[in-house]
Enzyme design. Sequence first.
Site, mmCIF file in Angstrom:
data_model
loop_
_atom_site.group_PDB
_atom_site.id
_atom_site.type_symbol
_atom_site.label_atom_id
_atom_site.label_comp_id
_atom_site.label_asym_id
_atom_site.label_seq_id
_atom_site.Cartn_x
_atom_site.Cartn_y
_atom_site.Cartn_z
ATOM 1 N N LYS A 116 0.819 -1.215 0.000
ATOM 2 C CA LYS A 116 0.000 0.000 0.000
ATOM 3 C C LYS A 116 0.848 1.257 0.000
ATOM 4 O O LYS A 116 0.429 2.282 -0.553
ATOM 5 C CB LYS A 116 -0.948 -0.011 1.197
ATOM 6 C CG LYS A 116 -2.034 -1.078 1.037
ATOM 7 C CD LYS A 116 -2.731 -1.347 2.344
ATOM 8 C CE LYS A 116 -4.083 -0.691 2.392
ATOM 9 N NZ LYS A 116 -4.813 -1.052 3.627
ATOM 10 N N HIS A 235 -15.024 -6.153 7.532
ATOM 11 C CA HIS A 235 -14.290 -6.189 6.248
ATOM 12 C C HIS A 235 -14.675 -7.362 5.365
ATOM 13 O O HIS A 235 -14.008 -7.639 4.371
ATOM 14 C CB HIS A 235 -12.780 -6.120 6.483
ATOM 15 C CG HIS A 235 -12.392 -4.922 7.295
ATOM 16 N ND1 HIS A 235 -12.562 -3.642 6.830
ATOM 17 C CD2 HIS A 235 -11.912 -4.799 8.557
ATOM 18 C CE1 HIS A 235 -12.184 -2.786 7.773
ATOM 19 N NE2 HIS A 235 -11.794 -3.474 8.838
ATOM 20 N N ARG A 292 -6.306 -9.078 -8.511
ATOM 21 C CA ARG A 292 -6.895 -10.395 -8.786
ATOM 22 C C ARG A 292 -8.305 -10.208 -9.330
ATOM 23 O O ARG A 292 -8.833 -9.094 -9.324
ATOM 24 C CB ARG A 292 -6.990 -11.180 -7.468
ATOM 25 C CG ARG A 292 -7.868 -10.442 -6.457
ATOM 26 C CD ARG A 292 -8.212 -11.256 -5.239
ATOM 27 N NE ARG A 292 -9.240 -10.601 -4.445
ATOM 28 C CZ ARG A 292 -9.027 -9.640 -3.564
ATOM 29 N NH1 ARG A 292 -7.795 -9.220 -3.311
ATOM 30 N NH2 ARG A 292 -10.040 -9.104 -2.897
HETATM 31 C C1 MV4 Z 1 -10.022 3.853 5.483
HETATM 32 C C2 MV4 Z 1 -11.215 4.229 6.100
HETATM 33 C C3 MV4 Z 1 -11.376 5.537 6.460
HETATM 34 N N1 MV4 Z 1 -10.377 6.419 6.236
HETATM 35 N N2 MV4 Z 1 -9.069 4.767 5.294
HETATM 36 C C4 MV4 Z 1 -10.783 -0.785 5.235
HETATM 37 C C5 MV4 Z 1 -10.337 -1.751 4.216
HETATM 38 C C6 MV4 Z 1 -9.299 -1.077 3.436
HETATM 39 N N3 MV4 Z 1 -9.338 -1.473 2.068
HETATM 40 C C7 MV4 Z 1 -9.564 0.372 3.615
HETATM 41 N N4 MV4 Z 1 -10.404 0.474 4.765
HETATM 42 C C8 MV4 Z 1 -10.731 1.671 5.261
HETATM 43 N N5 MV4 Z 1 -9.805 2.622 5.062
HETATM 44 C C9 MV4 Z 1 -9.254 6.024 5.671
HETATM 45 N N6 MV4 Z 1 -8.291 6.907 5.480
HETATM 46 C C10 MV4 Z 1 -12.186 3.267 6.321
HETATM 47 C C11 MV4 Z 1 -11.938 1.982 5.924
HETATM 48 C C12 MV4 Z 1 -12.959 1.044 6.255
HETATM 49 C C13 MV4 Z 1 -13.710 0.416 5.284
HETATM 50 C C14 MV4 Z 1 -13.467 0.632 3.936
HETATM 51 C C15 MV4 Z 1 -14.213 0.003 2.986
HETATM 52 C C16 MV4 Z 1 -15.222 -0.844 3.378
HETATM 53 C C17 MV4 Z 1 -15.470 -1.098 4.698
HETATM 54 C C18 MV4 Z 1 -14.723 -0.472 5.668
HETATM 55 C C19 MV4 Z 1 -15.002 -0.716 6.989
HETATM 56 C C20 MV4 Z 1 -14.254 -0.103 7.923
HETATM 57 C C21 MV4 Z 1 -13.239 0.769 7.565
#
Ligand code: MV4
Length: 449
Positions: A116, A235, A292
């Site tokens: 990342k 998630h 993927r």
């Molecule tokens: C975040 C966020 C809020 N702010 N980044 C969770 C999985 C990863 N792919 C990115 N994620 C998140 N990153 C920032 N700067 C909130 C999440 C997140 C989330 C994102 C997508 C779908 C579900 C989620 C559940 C909790 C937190």
Amino acid sequence: MFSKILIANRGEIALRIVRACREMGIKSVCVYSEADRGGPWLEIADEAYCIGPPPSAKSYLDISRIMAAAEIADVDAIHPGYGFLSENAHFAEVCQSSGIAFIGPSPEAIRLLGNKASARALATKVGVPLLPGTKDLVENENDAIGIANEIGYPVIVKAAAGGGGRGMRVAHNEIALVNGFLQAKSEAAIAFKDDGVYVEKYLERPRHVEIQLIADQHGSIVYCGERDCSLQRRHQKLVEEAPSPIMTPELRRKMGETASMLAKAAGYTTAGTAEFLVDKKGNFYFMEVNTRIQVEHPVSELVTRTDLIRAQIMAAAGEKLPFTQADVEVRGHAIEVRINAEDVDNNFRPCPGKITDLFIPGGPGVRWDSHIKVGYTIPPNYDSMIGKLLVFADTRERAIARMRRALSEFKIEGVKTTIPLHMKIMHDANFNKGDVDTGYIENVLLAKG
Ligand code: MV4
């Protein structure tokens, strides 16, 4: 074109790939663990080889056992599906050096985008919008505090090698940040053998919108619209749909072109997904690339009338994509619900066991991607998803009505499933308005019982 493909996966995705192979006149070879002996998808494949005992580490994750089967079966390509070895750059390299095509991006592209921090650096370089945060890894808690003071709380600490929500800590103040920084770092060291972390602004209650990409080896990159995957629990996605209820043609073009530009800069080929968070105002921020094919790819297939597995195989074989950007038009509405063998009322505890009765919904606009049948025993060794139910209709409202109808027909006996939860979601007022975010399932739907 390839004449024989080995599928280094199991269950519904193995069957999905077998189906694409058959339509393309390609022989399919499945490998399976002892826990999957007798799996219904193995009968449909042209060949099947047992490669080891039930634990994934000794079967679906064991590169040498898979390569041995590939050699015996004399395949010219390997499809990794999702999960298992699908985002493993080393595996892609081993395939390459064995003269077997890996149906996925190059090892270099997997490494660049799989981390990342390096994906973020590339995104910065090419002007992809990101949430404010660190350009490089954060060395110590004092540096983390300094950055948080610059960008303001709340912030999130993320493991560079993480993904899908693992190794993340949210902090609303300095004390929580110091703790979160140290926790994320040690968690990442154990989980990914890489303790690199970075800090960015935390966006509260965003939507998760991802762009489906497909790229060939001739410089062609096409985005196949977006998927809204905001409905998740811990998630784990539960419901995915396309188009996103918040999408406009302008926003789709902006996000699609942004994702394509990033993929181009990474030298990306085959299928991939660029994940974004979108705020209430329609601002979007790049999160990560999944290198993927994803579980939810059929949602995009339905609204764009494409076959993404076929296109992915063609791209890996060095052929040109079977469609251009101008051919891809998002039409209608698709919804997918993941049917998991889980006891929702018992903290979503997995419910492996024998399926004693089964009625599968059908009729207009219904698709069922699954490997299960009556008498099949779901083994306890792997994830609990037993199928994906999809519907397609002209509008979102009709798609929801169709999903309610399909769920009402569904009968799975012998194991508990997520079907009742999906019925509840399809009747939920906020979901029907398209007014949900990534916290909705946990904070609202499950909280209110
Ligand atoms: C975040 C966020 C809020 N702010 N980044 C969770 C999985 C990863 N792919 C990115 N994620 C998140 N990153 C920032 N700067 C909130 C999440 C997140 C989330 C994102 C997508 C779908 C579900 C989620 C559940 C909790 C937190």
